[in-house]
Design a protein around this motif. Structure first.
Motif, PDB file in Angstrom:
ATOM      1  N   VAL A  19       0.840  -1.207   0.000  1.00 39.08           N
ATOM      2  CA  VAL A  19       0.000   0.000   0.000  1.00 39.08           C
ATOM      3  C   VAL A  19       0.872   1.254   0.000  1.00 39.08           C
ATOM      4  O   VAL A  19       0.611   2.204  -0.759  1.00 39.08           O
ATOM      5  N   ILE A  20       1.907   1.270   0.810  1.00 39.88           N
ATOM      6  CA  ILE A  20       2.810   2.429   0.849  1.00 39.88           C
ATOM      7  C   ILE A  20       3.491   2.611  -0.513  1.00 39.88           C
ATOM      8  O   ILE A  20       3.555   3.721  -1.047  1.00 39.88           O
ATOM      9  N   GLY A  21       3.995   1.525  -1.075  1.00 37.85           N
ATOM     10  CA  GLY A  21       4.677   1.602  -2.369  1.00 37.85           C
ATOM     11  C   GLY A  21       3.760   2.097  -3.476  1.00 37.85           C
ATOM     12  O   GLY A  21       4.129   2.969  -4.271  1.00 37.85           O
ATOM     13  N   LEU A  26       1.529   6.252  -7.060  1.00 37.09           N
ATOM     14  CA  LEU A  26       0.341   6.882  -7.649  1.00 37.09           C
ATOM     15  C   LEU A  26       0.153   8.328  -7.221  1.00 37.09           C
ATOM     16  O   LEU A  26      -0.110   9.203  -8.054  1.00 37.09           O
ATOM     17  N   PHE A  27       0.259   8.570  -5.931  1.00 37.79           N
ATOM     18  CA  PHE A  27      -0.090   9.900  -5.437  1.00 37.79           C
ATOM     19  C   PHE A  27       1.075  10.882  -5.457  1.00 37.79           C
ATOM     20  O   PHE A  27       0.900  12.043  -5.817  1.00 37.79           O
ATOM     21  N   PHE A  28       2.267  10.427  -5.084  1.00 39.70           N
ATOM     22  CA  PHE A  28       3.390  11.356  -5.070  1.00 39.70           C
ATOM     23  C   PHE A  28       4.026  11.479  -6.456  1.00 39.70           C
ATOM     24  O   PHE A  28       4.090  12.562  -7.028  1.00 39.70           O
ATOM     25  N   LEU A  29       4.498  10.345  -6.988  1.00 42.33           N
ATOM     26  CA  LEU A  29       5.237  10.413  -8.252  1.00 42.33           C
ATOM     27  C   LEU A  29       4.342  10.761  -9.440  1.00 42.33           C
ATOM     28  O   LEU A  29       4.706  11.585 -10.283  1.00 42.33           O
ATOM     29  N   GLN A  30       3.182  10.124  -9.501  1.00 41.33           N
ATOM     30  CA  GLN A  30       2.335  10.308 -10.672  1.00 41.33           C
ATOM     31  C   GLN A  30       1.468  11.566 -10.578  1.00 41.33           C
ATOM     32  O   GLN A  30       1.457  12.382 -11.491  1.00 41.33           O
ATOM     33  N   ARG A  31       0.752  11.729  -9.493  1.00 44.51           N
ATOM     34  CA  ARG A  31      -0.163  12.876  -9.380  1.00 44.51           C
ATOM     35  C   ARG A  31       0.551  14.169  -8.990  1.00 44.51           C
ATOM     36  O   ARG A  31       0.382  15.200  -9.630  1.00 44.51           O
ATOM     37  N   MET A  33       4.060  14.836  -8.633  1.00 42.08           N
ATOM     38  CA  MET A  33       5.236  15.179  -9.436  1.00 42.08           C
ATOM     39  C   MET A  33       4.927  15.211 -10.938  1.00 42.08           C
ATOM     40  O   MET A  33       5.685  15.782 -11.710  1.00 42.08           O
ATOM     41  N   GLY A  34       3.846  14.558 -11.345  1.00 39.31           N
ATOM     42  CA  GLY A  34       3.438  14.586 -12.752  1.00 39.31           C
ATOM     43  C   GLY A  34       4.164  13.615 -13.661  1.00 39.31           C
ATOM     44  O   GLY A  34       4.111  13.751 -14.883  1.00 39.31           O
ATOM     45  N   PHE A  35       4.824  12.595 -13.101  1.00 44.34           N
ATOM     46  CA  PHE A  35       5.522  11.613 -13.928  1.00 44.34           C
ATOM     47  C   PHE A  35       4.542  10.587 -14.484  1.00 44.34           C
ATOM     48  O   PHE A  35       3.654  10.114 -13.776  1.00 44.34           O
ATOM     49  N   THR A  36       4.743  10.225 -15.734  1.00 41.31           N
ATOM     50  CA  THR A  36       3.981   9.141 -16.349  1.00 41.31           C
ATOM     51  C   THR A  36       4.841   7.886 -16.244  1.00 41.31           C
ATOM     52  O   THR A  36       6.008   7.913 -16.647  1.00 41.31           O
ATOM     53  N   PRO A  37       4.294   6.797 -15.720  1.00 39.64           N
ATOM     54  CA  PRO A  37       5.123   5.597 -15.564  1.00 39.64           C
ATOM     55  C   PRO A  37       5.485   4.979 -16.918  1.00 39.64           C
ATOM     56  O   PRO A  37       4.647   4.896 -17.815  1.00 39.64           O
ATOM     57  N   CYS A  38       6.736   4.577 -17.043  1.00 33.63           N
ATOM     58  CA  CYS A  38       7.172   3.877 -18.258  1.00 33.63           C
ATOM     59  C   CYS A  38       6.676   2.426 -18.181  1.00 33.63           C
ATOM     60  O   CYS A  38       6.200   1.978 -17.128  1.00 33.63           O
ATOM     61  N   PRO A  39       6.774   1.659 -19.277  1.00 34.89           N
ATOM     62  CA  PRO A  39       6.298   0.268 -19.242  1.00 34.89           C
ATOM     63  C   PRO A  39       6.934  -0.574 -18.138  1.00 34.89           C
ATOM     64  O   PRO A  39       6.247  -1.382 -17.503  1.00 34.89           O
ATOM     65  N   LEU A  40       8.227  -0.397 -17.884  1.00 29.66           N
ATOM     66  CA  LEU A  40       8.862  -1.186 -16.820  1.00 29.66           C
ATOM     67  C   LEU A  40       8.322  -0.798 -15.448  1.00 29.66           C
ATOM     68  O   LEU A  40       8.168  -1.654 -14.573  1.00 29.66           O
ATOM     69  N   CYS A  41       8.010   0.478 -15.253  1.00 31.30           N
ATOM     70  CA  CYS A  41       7.409   0.922 -13.982  1.00 31.30           C
ATOM     71  C   CYS A  41       6.037   0.267 -13.791  1.00 31.30           C
ATOM     72  O   CYS A  41       5.692  -0.163 -12.689  1.00 31.30           O
TER      73      CYS A  41
END
Length: 172
Positions: A19-21, A26-31, A33-41
């Protein structure tokens, strides 16, 4: 007081870490910081989710049967093992010299729409330029390096879970 390394407590720890990971991703990196996850992510997230689901089932149902415990442990291990291997591949791609980094290709959505699933796996593991990019670091570690450390820790916890499962046999 219950020992922290009981079967159920270890399973709860795995669920909390999943859940933490996922919340961090989802909330910190994606929402935030605005990063879009790459396929490996995305594939690493899938492995973490699989581990979390199996650990949640083990924590909620707390099976008494050793066979059921082993099946749930194996499902959880496969999930985190998958995530660890993918994170290792991701770290490797990030450390390639610039002239050896694969070129950027179409996104995961396109591959899923146009290619057979086995070809999608092949393309994802081949990597792309977007997977080799280092967008953010914390304490000098890229996101995949941080993930690899977390997943390795969770593999160690799986060793403790296995010890808790087979310990009754070993003590006889």
């Amino acid at each position: 007081m219950l020992p922290l390394t009981t079967y159920r407590n270890l399973q709860v720890f795995l669920v909390v870490m999943a859940v933490i990971g996922m919340s961090f991703a989802l909330f910190f990196l994606q929402r935030y910081m605005g990063f879009t996850p790459c396929p490996l992510c995305v594939f690493q997230r899938i492995g973490l989710i699989v581990m979390g689901v199996f650990a949640l089932m083990a924590a909620l149902f707390h099976p008494k049967s050793m066979a059921v415990r082993l099946v749930l442990w194996l499902g959880s291990l496969v999930g985190i093992g998958w995530a660890t291997v993918v994170a290792g591949r991701h770290v490797w791609l990030q450390h390639l010299p610039a002239d050896q980094v694969p070129s950027c290709g179409p996104g995961l959505d396109y591959w899923l729409d146009t290619l057979p699933i086995l070809q999608v796996f092949k393309e994802v593991f081949a990597g792309s330029g977007e997977c080799a990019a280092i967008d953010w670091t914390f304490m000098g570690l890229s996101i995949p390096e941080q993930s690899l450390i977390l997943f390795s820790l969770l593999l160690v916890v799986h060793g403790l879970v296995l010890w808790r499962i087979v310990r009754p046999i070993a003590s006889k």
